[in-house]
Motif scaffolding. Structure first.
Motif, mmCIF file in Angstrom:
data_model
loop_
_atom_site.group_PDB
_atom_site.id
_atom_site.type_symbol
_atom_site.label_atom_id
_atom_site.label_comp_id
_atom_site.label_asym_id
_atom_site.label_seq_id
_atom_site.Cartn_x
_atom_site.Cartn_y
_atom_site.Cartn_z
ATOM 1 N N ARG A 149 0.811 -1.214 0.000
ATOM 2 C CA ARG A 149 0.000 0.000 0.000
ATOM 3 C C ARG A 149 0.848 1.270 0.000
ATOM 4 O O ARG A 149 0.313 2.371 -0.186
ATOM 5 N N VAL A 150 2.139 1.137 0.186
ATOM 6 C CA VAL A 150 3.020 2.305 0.221
ATOM 7 C C VAL A 150 3.433 2.658 -1.204
ATOM 8 O O VAL A 150 3.965 1.816 -1.925
ATOM 9 N N PRO A 151 3.188 3.888 -1.649
ATOM 10 C CA PRO A 151 3.575 4.275 -3.014
ATOM 11 C C PRO A 151 5.076 4.117 -3.227
ATOM 12 O O PRO A 151 5.877 4.487 -2.359
ATOM 13 N N GLN A 152 5.451 3.575 -4.374
ATOM 14 C CA GLN A 152 6.864 3.428 -4.700
ATOM 15 C C GLN A 152 7.401 4.747 -5.223
ATOM 16 O O GLN A 152 6.688 5.520 -5.855
ATOM 17 N N ARG A 153 8.650 5.020 -4.926
ATOM 18 C CA ARG A 153 9.337 6.214 -5.439
ATOM 19 C C ARG A 153 10.819 5.904 -5.513
ATOM 20 O O ARG A 153 11.299 4.896 -4.945
ATOM 21 N N ALA A 154 11.521 6.730 -6.235
ATOM 22 C CA ALA A 154 12.963 6.527 -6.397
ATOM 23 C C ALA A 154 13.650 6.530 -5.042
ATOM 24 O O ALA A 154 13.394 7.400 -4.212
ATOM 25 N N GLY A 155 14.519 5.552 -4.826
ATOM 26 C CA GLY A 155 15.297 5.478 -3.591
ATOM 27 C C GLY A 155 14.656 4.693 -2.471
ATOM 28 O O GLY A 155 15.304 4.397 -1.468
ATOM 29 N N LEU A 156 13.383 4.333 -2.610
ATOM 30 C CA LEU A 156 12.697 3.591 -1.550
ATOM 31 C C LEU A 156 12.937 2.096 -1.716
ATOM 32 O O LEU A 156 12.713 1.539 -2.784
ATOM 33 N N LYS A 157 13.374 1.451 -0.647
ATOM 34 C CA LYS A 157 13.606 0.008 -0.662
ATOM 35 C C LYS A 157 12.546 -0.654 0.207
ATOM 36 O O LYS A 157 12.292 -0.230 1.325
ATOM 37 N N ARG A 158 11.942 -1.707 -0.326
ATOM 38 C CA ARG A 158 10.796 -2.344 0.313
ATOM 39 C C ARG A 158 11.217 -3.712 0.841
ATOM 40 O O ARG A 158 11.884 -4.483 0.153
ATOM 41 N N HIS A 159 10.791 -4.036 2.054
ATOM 42 C CA HIS A 159 11.136 -5.308 2.690
ATOM 43 C C HIS A 159 9.831 -5.945 3.173
ATOM 44 O O HIS A 159 9.383 -5.699 4.298
#
Length: 505
Positions: free
Chosen positions: A301-311
């Motif tokens: 549910r968290v919008p993706q953007r440049a620099g964001l790393k998802r775990h």
């Protein structure tokens, strides 16, 4: 009297465009067909027929199935979907005439018949009426990967095939969550696809391939592509992380090296579902952190953007998630741990503090941001059932034994408190809600008001107001939250539920 024999229907894959990539079986079937059918775009020659031109016998009847429209604009009363549905029905009827006459029908399909192709719509309409066989073909992405001569995925890498028609934010999220990717259906979608790649941190290694295996084939980095020059026969290849010596950094490290001062770890709630229910404070933090850690459904549910790393991880590894987040923060990384609803109500906040008892994480400061809880959302939809004293209980016995839950339920019932019930049931845990209903009926009137909220705030939401006696326990699942009224809880003639703030002795 013998039953007439119908013809046989073949969906034949031709590969990506090079006639030499047509399989031997496909060539044999085309060469012996009574009828050869193929789709064609508006004002265009059929690319499928071009590929198979030298294989079609002079004796074959040809059926050109020309699309009525190739974009969403049409005067059809049913819109684009209606126009296409009507076209497929008419096309199937044309082919059925041949099949009923006993003729062998070969429908040509670019690439593979069941991979983003029009053949599947004929298959849906004809395969149950006539003997049908599908002949696979080399998909376009295989030819594209060969063209760039770069491995797509290795070993345990995950490959995701994505249509470029996905919403930009959803495409960015999926690109961030996979190792290797192939993006189909470009053309007008290319600018949004390029933006999604950049947001996901995948633009650097993404490769654009045009007309793979055809004489006009070309490829170049996506970053160098002129958006105005992108044709339909193009796609993007995003090699998996293990292909590069220096990974993109999306993989979740098990530990973080404390090379910088420890950063603050933020634990936050995303609310029950709608974006409008995420607080501005939470949105601001999510826009500033480098890592998001949580259960996959909430990370998504968290919008993706440049620099964001998802775990993202599963639903039963809360402490592992907490330790990962703490380790990242210890290394100076800006991290947010996400929960649904409010992180402090059966969410990740408690798990983070539990993991933080380890002295190794003593330098990490923890901040918890409030979120709209599910009980608030359900109560608001119902009216004001928690306007007075109330209790909240989870029926899950994964972290506490069921006898403890029963004791708490009995105490709440005897105290005549409004009761909000989280986690009432799941596919493997259906008896607890049945036992809860029986227990409450020992202390409460059968006419006690009960509110059952399901998926509140989402498109599938429903709200049922019933009584404790009439509650259908079998209809309750993990998507539900229940509010069981006190003896004072009332229901208005219009069905609204509220509990008075005053209590008379």
């Amino acid at each position: 009297m013998t039953t007439p024999t119908t013809g046989r229907f073949y969906g034949v894959g031709l590969g990506p465009g090079d006639p030499e990539l047509v399989t031997l079986k496909a060539a044999r079937l085309i060469g012996s067909a009574d009828v050869v059918a193929y789709h064609a775009g508006v004002g265009k020659q059929s690319n499928a027929r071009r590929i198979a031109a030298d294989l079609i016998p002079d004796t074959a009847l040809e059926e050109e199935l020309r699309y009525p429209v190739t974009t969403g604009r049409t005067d059809h009363p049913g819109g684009y979907a209606g126009a296409m549905a009507e076209f497929y029905e008419e096309s199937a009827a044309r082919l059925a005439v041949h099949l009923e006459a006993g003729r062998t029908v070969v429908l040509l399909a670019e690439g593979d018949p069941l991979f983003y192709g029009s053949y599947m719509y004929m298959h849906d309409r004809l395969s149950e009426r006539f003997p049908t066989e599908v002949v696979p073909g080399v998909p376009a992405f295989a030819a594209a990967t060969a063209a760039v001569a770069s491995p797509l995925v290795r070993q345990t890498d995950v490959l995701t095939i994505l249509p470029g028609t996905l919403h930009e934010a959803e495409l960015a999220r999926r690109l961030a969550d996979t190792d290797g990717a192939v993006i189909m259906k470009l053309g007008r979608t290319f600018p949004a696809v390029r933006s999604a790649l950049e947001q996901a941190g995948r633009l650097e290694h993404a490769l654009y391939v045009e007309r793979a295996s055809m004489p006009q084939e070309r490829w170049l980095p996506v970053a160098d592509v002129d958006p105005e020059s992108v044709p339909y026969f193009s796609l993007i290849v995003v090699p998996g992380d293990s292909v590069h010596e220096e990974p993109t950094g999306r993989r979740s490290p098990s530990v973080a090296v404390a090379a910088r001062p420890a950063a603050e770890l933020v634990v936050l709630g995303l609310g029950p579902g709608p974006d409008a229910w995420v607080t501005p404070e939470v949105s601001a933090v999510l826009a500033s952190v480098d890592h998001v850690v949580g259960y996959s459904a909430y990370v998504n549910r968290v919008p993706q953007r440049a620099g964001l790393k998802r775990h993202a991880s599963g639903n039963t590894v809360e402490l592992d998630r907490a330790r990962l987040a703490l380790a990242l923060a210890l290394g100076g990384e800006k991290v947010a741990v996400v929960s649904g609803g409010d992180a402090g109500v059966f969410g990740m906040a408690s798990a983070v503090f539990e993991a933080a008892e380890d002295p190794a994480y003593a330098e990490v400061a923890i901040r918890v941001l409030p979120g709209l809880s599910a009980v608030q959302a359900v109560a608001a939809r119902a009216g004001a059932p928690i306007g007075a004293d109330f209790a909240v209980v989870s029926l899950s016995d994964r972290l506490k034994p069921w006898p403890v839950v029963e004791r708490r339920l009995r105490a709440i019932a005897e105290a005549d408190l409004v009761l909000a019930i989280y986690n009432p049931a799941s596919r493997s845990r259906t008896q607890q809600i049945v036992e809860t209903q029986k227990l409450l009926l020992e202390h409460r009137s059968p006419e006690t008001v009960v509110v059952v909220g399901r998926d509140i705030g989402r498109a599938e939401e429903s709200l049922v107001v019933t009584t404790l006696a009439d509650l259908d326990a079998a209809s309750v699942d993990m998507k539900c939250l229940l509010i069981v009224g006190a003896s004072t809880t009332r229901r208005t003639p219009s069905g609204r539920v509220w509990t008075p703030r005053f209590v008379n002795e």
